[in-house]
Motif scaffolding. Structure first.
Motif, PDB file in Angstrom:
ATOM      1  N   LEU A 188     -24.170 -50.341 -13.101  1.00  0.00           N
ATOM      2  CA  LEU A 188     -24.331 -49.752 -14.238  1.00  0.00           C
ATOM      3  C   LEU A 188     -24.417 -50.731 -15.326  1.00  0.00           C
ATOM      4  N   PRO A 222     -22.663 -46.091 -19.914  1.00  0.00           N
ATOM      5  CA  PRO A 222     -23.427 -46.612 -18.853  1.00  0.00           C
ATOM      6  C   PRO A 222     -24.578 -46.065 -18.498  1.00  0.00           C
ATOM      7  N   LYS A 223     -25.467 -46.848 -18.110  1.00  0.00           N
ATOM      8  CA  LYS A 223     -26.914 -46.289 -17.224  1.00  0.00           C
ATOM      9  C   LYS A 223     -27.005 -46.909 -15.911  1.00  0.00           C
ATOM     10  N   LEU A 224     -26.977 -45.910 -14.948  1.00  0.00           N
ATOM     11  CA  LEU A 224     -27.375 -46.612 -13.548  1.00  0.00           C
ATOM     12  C   LEU A 224     -28.503 -47.000 -13.515  1.00  0.00           C
ATOM     13  N   ARG A 281     -22.926 -49.567  -6.588  1.00  0.00           N
ATOM     14  CA  ARG A 281     -23.810 -48.958  -7.520  1.00  0.00           C
ATOM     15  C   ARG A 281     -23.722 -49.974  -8.901  1.00  0.00           C
TER      16      ARG A 281
END
Length: 65
Positions: free
Chosen positions: A5, A14-16, A3
């Motif tokens: 982020l 944090p944004k994925l 992933r």
């Protein structure tokens, strides 16, 4: 599974930005985001699909930049 982020100076968490099967693809996406905005920080996490008792995905940090 990996992933990616990202976090900028204006975000609170944090944004994925993506999930990838390959570490190289995850790094490429993270470096691309960093290239677009140098103030961006990224975290690449590895997950095996397990969850803790709170239902949160278990991850291991692979790289931070």
């Amino acid at each position: 599974m990996y992933r990616v982020l990202i976090e900028t100076a204006t975000t609170f968490s944090p944004k994925l930005i993506g999930e990838f099967e390959d570490l190289d693809a995850a790094e490429e996406k993270a470096f691309e985001a960093k290239k677009q905005d140098p103030t961006t920080t990224f975290v690449i996490e590895e997950t095996n699909g397990g969850f803790n008792s709170y239902g949160e995905l278990l991850t291991t940090e692979v790289e931070r930049g």
